[in-house]
Design a protein around this motif. Sequence first.
Motif: not given
Lengths: 251, 507
Positions: A102, A106, A109-110, A116, B2, B5, B15
């Motif tokens: 994940r 992401n 994508r970022k 995201e 991050s 994440d 989200q």
Amino acid sequence: MLEIKNLHVKLEEEDKQILKGVDLTVETGKVHAIMGPNGSGKSTLSYVLSGKDGYDVTDGEAVLDGEDVLEMEPEERAAAGLFLAFQYPVEIPGVGNMTFLRTAVNAQRKARGEEEMSAADFLKFVREKAKSLKIDADMLKRPVNVGFSGGEKKRNEILQMAMLEPKMCILDETDSGLDVDAMKLVAEGVNALRSEGRSFLVITHYQRLLDHIKPDVVHIMADGRIVKTGGPELALEVETNGYADILAEVA
Amino acid sequence: MSVLDTTEVKEGVDQETVDAVREVGGKYKYGWETEIEMDYAPKGVNPDIVRLISEKNEEPEWMTEWRLQAFARWEKMTEPEWAMVDYPKIDYQDVYYYASPKSMAEKPKSLDDVDPKLLETYKKLGIPLKEQMILAGVEGAEDAPAEGRKVAVDAVFDSVSVGTTFQAELKKAGVIFCSISEAIREHPELVKKYLGSVVPVTDNYFATLNSAVFSDGSFVYVPPGVRCPMELSTYFRINAENTGQFERTLIIADKGSYVSYLEGCTAPMRDTNQLHAAVVELVALEDAEIKYSTVQNWYPGDENGVGGIYNFVTKRADCRGDRSKVMWTQVETGSAVTWKYPSCILRGNESQGEFYSIAIANNMQQADTGTKMVHLGKNTKSRIVSKGISAGKAQNTYRGLVSMHPKAQNGRNYTQCDSLLIGDKCGAHTVPYIEVKNNSSRVEHEATTSKVDDDQLFYCRQRGMDEEEAVALVVNGFCKDVLQALPMEFAMEAQQLVAISLEGSVG
Ligand SMILES: Nc1ncnc2c1ncn2[C@@H]1O[C@H](COP(=O)(O)OP(=O)(O)OP(=O)(O)O)[C@@H](O)[C@H]1O
Ligand SMILES: [Mg+2]
């Protein structure tokens, strides 16, 4: 399209030339295979393309869809669509496989300025891809590659590739250490990803994999150069006669 | 950033919440200062200041005496030098020992009475984070009751407690959770019985100073058989300049009770050093269990070592009753200098002590931290898991004592002590002291030191993470055993802190 021209690479730490003028063009949508004796520089080529430390490019270039990849950071190359399935996937203790995936999805994508992926979408996506590679929920939860069998590690590489949807996929001996069924799964995984916009560079020692993943072009690498290029029949020739004839012919 | 994440997000998580939580990243995110009018006592410390602090807290005579004796003792002591830390001499007469927001002259009756600026401060500190965490799907969040988990908060601003939440609800369960100054006034019998019974006034230089000048802190009493209905937490904030914070925490878990207590600490960025010398005492009676978790993020100073908090803390638990259990969990990312050894005296038979620690030192930070497990009773058990991370030019020392006394038959200790180095200018040191004075006890010690593996970082970067994200991910993996020991209210904050504290440590 990946264009490699006259690529010369030496080790950073010592004066040892490993790639001695590699010329190779992989057209968009095509599958190229590289075969060659141990130590000929196949993995080195894959590392240099993906930006690993420890190598000096002394001459030549590598361009992916018009961009000079050799100038980019490894993560920028990844975001530009370059993926390497490692010959020896790395273990990361304590980091769940799913968390890793994940974070990677992401991050790319970022970097590309995209949204995201939502948690729900991500889970759906990962489960679907994992299922087709027969990767169970337990393997998704376990720390990245820790205690995975050789074959599991390779399937996990293909799962990452499927999730990241790269443009240029380099597979370094993804077939070694796989049993017959796993080889089929991996090949199916690759074939499912074949598309007009996606290219593959498949490094292998065996014809077996190429029975499943039919390459468009086969290259032979020896002593840091591509010494011969041909169609799928070249792989069969290697399988039956080894490298001796080819090497003698080009010497 | 991050960090989020790196948390497994459960299916169906909203989200927007995930993003909102992600927003809280950044450099040292607690570095702002609240402009608020303060009452100061004059700088320096002497018997008059000690009396003044006591008077401000409306303390009875016995308490004032207790403090004065401590002060007399402190004057005869010298600052310890054995720790592997190095800092300029502290001028103890150049520190304010008491600072309190003016609006607090009248003690507030409830949080509603608190200065909105203060409340704004605590809101900025992210209290409470619980809903965000549940929604963001932190592991373990689903175990929470449907209406969400409650956290009762006591907030200490510079020298005084500004308010304690959920007091009424706790009272119903018989749990006392209030500031220590209130406890001294309202529950003198408990305070007299237990204060200084774990960390004696004479214990060490900083503890003795604290005994003389502590201004406030938290007090918890959980009556026999009661499982405290919510997590208790204290947020400590040093705001005023040149102010020392000397808080005192006392937690008593009576027979068969259970309580989980969280402590968070932050301070503004300043280029002068500030002193923090707290004392925490835990008492666990028969069959009682206390979990004490800390996320310490005092301002660490800048890359050149200017400013930051000196964190000299004495934390000790007395597992006084048979089968009692104490678990310390700490995430130490802040402070310029840390000197801290949360310990367990395993007095009761079959009592257990656990210590889980993550200590991160970056830039010029120095941390000397660890634990003491003193086995006195039979069949006592202890477990130590320490993860030290050093980056920049930082020095990180694990110092631990495991002691098996003659009567501690069949005592067991297991210690796992791992150090991780980022870069080659930092240092990690492991200093284990082991004393075994009987034949039936067993002590196991495992230690490893490793560098952040370049192959791991390259693997992460090949998949698209930048170098800082990659380091944060690998380090969070390294710390997993300890992060899992944290209550979920803190787990996410801790993961973020790990990432933030390592910013700028690579490349
Ligand atoms: N970091 C390094 N230090 C020393 N030698 C290196 C290093 N990296 C590569 N080499 C050498 O470069 C040569 C090419 O290695 P490389 O791994 O690229 O071969 P390969 O074609 O992938 O071989 P195989 O088929 O066995 O996987 C070998 O001789 C290897 O020993
Ligand atoms: Mg190879």
